[in-house]
Scaffold this active site. Structure first.
Site, PDB file in Angstrom:
ATOM      1  N   GLU A 151       0.492  -1.085   0.192  1.00 35.17           N
ATOM      2  CA  GLU A 151      -0.234  -0.070  -0.374  1.00 35.17           C
ATOM      3  C   GLU A 151       0.293   1.504  -0.516  1.00 35.17           C
ATOM      4  O   GLU A 151       0.948   1.682   1.006  1.00 35.17           O
ATOM      5  CB  GLU A 151      -0.305  -0.026   1.301  1.00 35.17           C
ATOM      6  CG  GLU A 151      -1.549  -0.740   1.279  1.00 35.17           C
ATOM      7  CD  GLU A 151      -3.215  -0.617   2.519  1.00 35.17           C
ATOM      8  OE1 GLU A 151      -2.910   0.113   3.009  1.00 35.17           O
ATOM      9  OE2 GLU A 151      -4.086  -1.795   2.297  1.00 35.17           O
ATOM     10  N   GLU A 203      -5.262  -8.406   0.333  1.00 38.90           N
ATOM     11  CA  GLU A 203      -6.030  -8.192   2.158  1.00 38.90           C
ATOM     12  C   GLU A 203      -7.310  -7.988   1.935  1.00 38.90           C
ATOM     13  O   GLU A 203      -8.079  -7.334   1.346  1.00 38.90           O
ATOM     14  CB  GLU A 203      -5.613  -6.557   3.212  1.00 38.90           C
ATOM     15  CG  GLU A 203      -4.355  -6.853   3.205  1.00 38.90           C
ATOM     16  CD  GLU A 203      -3.077  -6.038   4.651  1.00 38.90           C
ATOM     17  OE1 GLU A 203      -3.973  -5.107   4.634  1.00 38.90           O
ATOM     18  OE2 GLU A 203      -2.080  -5.466   4.348  1.00 38.90           O
TER      19      GLU A 203
END
Ligand code: GCO
Length: 452
Positions: free
Chosen positions: A163, A357
């Site tokens: 991320e 995720e």
């Protein structure tokens, strides 16, 4: 047709969120160690000093994973635990810890998936300017080399950055995450460019120093935009909005600025125009490095926003109905994102997909019977996984799914206020308690998702 036969059913965690042992065995400081000590930055003054004490309890945690039937476990390495100063001297105790963890996983029949960087940036490198420093891609490459040399005899799957949208955006634009800065946009676009170059250097180092052929990927995120109906014009509106770029003040929250360079070797034209006044120098050699070929594409997917084609021929957002469901953290519940996200990403990038995720925070409590009845989590996951299964059935090449998270842990600026785990952690006693969802997930893995 549902999930592939060898589908990687997994769970994910990250180093700072679970390990603890922040000042043990020669680990160097990172920016979160320092940030958590600043007043008012993290909920309740919480820190990851102890977290889930996984550093000392990893055997118990791997035993839980085995019992759950996990096929795969995605975890991150703490860069300063391995290289206390970020580069240079290697901390053998850090290497030993990860070797023991890896061996324990392999002994339990669980495939390790390593994330190189999940936000705990070495403080010593931060003091040298961190990602602003032109040498920063090399630093990350050096770290990747050490990782390859020490672990790639047994670990074949790697993700480079987790991320970048968040560690650059939340860390350096909005200032909510470490190091808590609000930098000029121009600086953040330079940092982003260097992180992407760092990704490229890491891919090269993993390939060069890997002891066997490695499978290398990337794990970005961002909100999915999904269509209101199946009609082609709504689908086109969602696709277009999904890959378009925000205005410069909030530029980091998007897909294409972070992924087009990695896959295509070029920044999206729209951004080159929109952000022109703020861009660093970008060379052909940079773009070649950034687009060093990867094997798999990971995406962290939590939620989405609904879009349709407007009367004026432009995508428009569809307002959520009053009272629409949200998680404990107030994130919208939108299972459709696990259908449309992988679909759009594969259409554009043509890589096998991993959901690196997905999950939610719930207000979990230990009931009088000593158990944790998190029906809301089961419901959420069942709905999301049904959409993922539909994408797989439609031919999207989805190789794996990592539940966030294996266990409750340190949720960054929210401290321990949010519980994302399948396993409940009582932080005072460090007792682990299986939530109902953990038993449920075990049954899903056993059935390869056929019971969804
Ligand atoms: C992220 C990080 C995780 C978070 C999770 C829940 O995706 O933000 O990878 O560390 O804990 O996403 O917010």
């Amino acid at each position: 047709m549902g999930f592939q036969k060898d589908f990687a059913w997994g769970a994910a965690t990250s180093s700072y969120q679970i390990e603890g042992a922040a000042y043990e065995d020669g680990k160097g400081l990172h920016i979160w160690d320092v940030f958590c000590r600043e007043k008012g930055k993290v909920f309740g003054g919480d820190t990851g000093d102890v977290a889930c004490d996984h550093y000392h309890r990893f055997k118990e945690d791997v035993a839980i994973m085995k019992e759950m039937g996990l096929k795969a476990y995605r975890f991150s390495l703490s860069w300063p635990r391995i290289l206390p100063e970020g580069t240079g001297k290697v901390n053998e105790a850090g290497i030993r810890f990860y070797n023991r963890l890896i061996d324990e996983l392999l002994g339990a029949g669980i495939e390790p998936y390593i994330t190189l960087f999940h936000w705990d940036y070495p403080y010593e490198l931060y003091k040298k300017g961190g990602w602003m420093n032109d040498e920063s891609p090399e630093w990350f490459g050096e770290y990747a080399k050490v990782v390859a040399e020490n672990f790639s005899d047994r670990v074949t799957h790697y993700f480079t950055l987790n991320e970048p949208q968040c560690f650059i955006g939340l860390g350096f634009l909005q200032g909510e995450h470490a190091p808590g800065l609000r930098c000029p946009v121009k600086d953040t676009l330079l940092m982003a460019h260097n992180t992407l170059k760092g990704h490229g250097r890491a891919v090269q180092a993993l390939r060069e120093f890997g002891k066997q052929p490695l499978t290398v990927g990337y794990a970005p995120t961002s909100t999915i935009l999904y269509p209101a109906t199946k009609h082609e014009e709504d689908v086109e509106a969602a696709r277009k909005a999904y890959f378009s770029l925000p205005d410069v003040e909030n530029w980091s929250w998007n897909v294409s600025w972070w992924s087009d360079p990695v896959i295509f070797g070029a920044y999206p034209e729209e951004g080159l125009k929109k952000y022109e006044a703020y861009l660093p120098k970008i060379t052909d050699a940079d773009m070649k490095l950034i687009s060093e070929p990867i094997d798999i594409y990971g995406q962290n997917i939590y939620n989405g926003r609904c879009v349709r084609m407007g009367q004026d021929g432009k995508p428009e957002e569809v307002k959520r109905p009053a009272g629409a469901q949200t998680t404990a953290m107030d994130w919208p519940v939108t299972p459709q994102c696990l259908y449309w996200g992988p679909k759009f990403l594969q259409e554009r990038y043509h890589k096998p997909i991993y959901i690196t995720e997905n999950g939610l925070s719930c207000r979990d409590v230990v009931s009088a019977d000593g158990r944790v009845h998190d029906a809301g989590r089961i419901d959420f996951l069942a709905n999301y996984l049904a959409e993922l299964k539909r994408a797989a059935a439609d031919g999207v090449d989805i190789r794996g799914y990592f539940q966030w998270s294996l266990m409750d842990n340190f949720e960054w600026a929210r401290g321990y206020a949010e519980r994302f785990g399948l396993i409940y952690v009582d932080y005072d006693s460090q007792q682990r308690i299986w939530k109902d969802s953990a038993y449920w997930y075990k049954s899903v893995i056993e059935a390869n998702g056929e019971n969804i």
